[in-house]
Design an enzyme around this catalytic site. Structure first.
Site, PDB file in Angstrom:
ATOM      1  N   LYS A   6       0.839  -1.196   0.000  1.00  0.00           N
ATOM      2  CA  LYS A   6       0.000   0.000   0.000  1.00  0.00           C
ATOM      3  C   LYS A   6       0.876   1.248   0.000  1.00  0.00           C
ATOM      4  CE  LYS A   6      -3.567   2.485   2.541  1.00  0.00           C
ATOM      5  NZ  LYS A   6      -4.339   2.589   3.756  1.00  0.00           N
ATOM      6  N   HIS A  30      -2.333   7.687   1.377  1.00  0.00           N
ATOM      7  CA  HIS A  30      -2.587   7.596   2.824  1.00  0.00           C
ATOM      8  C   HIS A  30      -3.401   8.786   3.324  1.00  0.00           C
ATOM      9  CE1 HIS A  30      -0.017   4.121   3.093  1.00  0.00           C
ATOM     10  NE2 HIS A  30       0.960   4.783   2.508  1.00  0.00           N
ATOM     11  N   ARG A  33      -2.212  12.887   4.242  1.00  0.00           N
ATOM     12  CA  ARG A  33      -1.845  13.471   5.538  1.00  0.00           C
ATOM     13  C   ARG A  33      -0.383  13.909   5.597  1.00  0.00           C
ATOM     14  NH1 ARG A  33      -4.882   9.005   6.850  1.00  0.00           N
ATOM     15  NH2 ARG A  33      -3.017   7.812   7.289  1.00  0.00           N
TER      16      ARG A  33
END
Length: 143
Positions: A6, A30, A33
């Protein structure tokens, strides 16, 4: 079990992941962030799918808020669309019943969108269903 990586946002990284033995990858920033100017996961999807081939198992995570978002990601080549935030919102709003309701809403939105697209098989959804594909989603540099 399967090795799924990922956080892939670059076509060369995606190819390297599969060349190194990954069974699948998840296109994900993700949630953006780390960098507030990070590209969206959806904008990285099509160039990655093109680089690794449509037979590769490519998932996407991030930015999915509706059934239309799910179908858009699938049209751009995602085999699986992660919808974690939907579950969290449903859980927070109504516990287990809220999760069930959130999934039902996504299913209804997908059904309605597919009907409006004239599709009755999700496997047939593709780029031809998109009215506009930004050049950057296709890996074309725009200056």
């Amino acid at each position: 079990g399967k090795l799924i990586l990922k956080g892939i946002m670059d076509p060369d990284d995606a190819k390297a992941a599969f060349d190194s033995g990954a069974d699948a990858i998840v296109v994900s920033n993700h949630g953006g962030r780390q960098l507030d100017g990070a590209p969206s996961s959806i904008s990285a999807l099509a160039p990655i799918v093109e680089a690794v081939g449509e037979g590769s198992e490519v998932h996407i995570d991030g930015g999915v808020r509706s059934g239309q978002d799910v179908l858009r990601a699938m049209a751009l080549g995602a085999r699986t669309v992660h919808i974690g935030r939907t579950f969290v919102y449903g859980l927070g709003a109504g516990g287990e019943e809220g999760v069930v309701k959130a999934i039902q809403i996504l299913q209804k939105e997908m059904d309605t969108t597919m009907a409006l697209l004239g599709e009755n098989d999700i496997r047939m959804v593709g780029k031809h269903n998109l009215s506009y594909v930004p050049p950057r989603w296709l890996g074309v540099r725009v200056y």
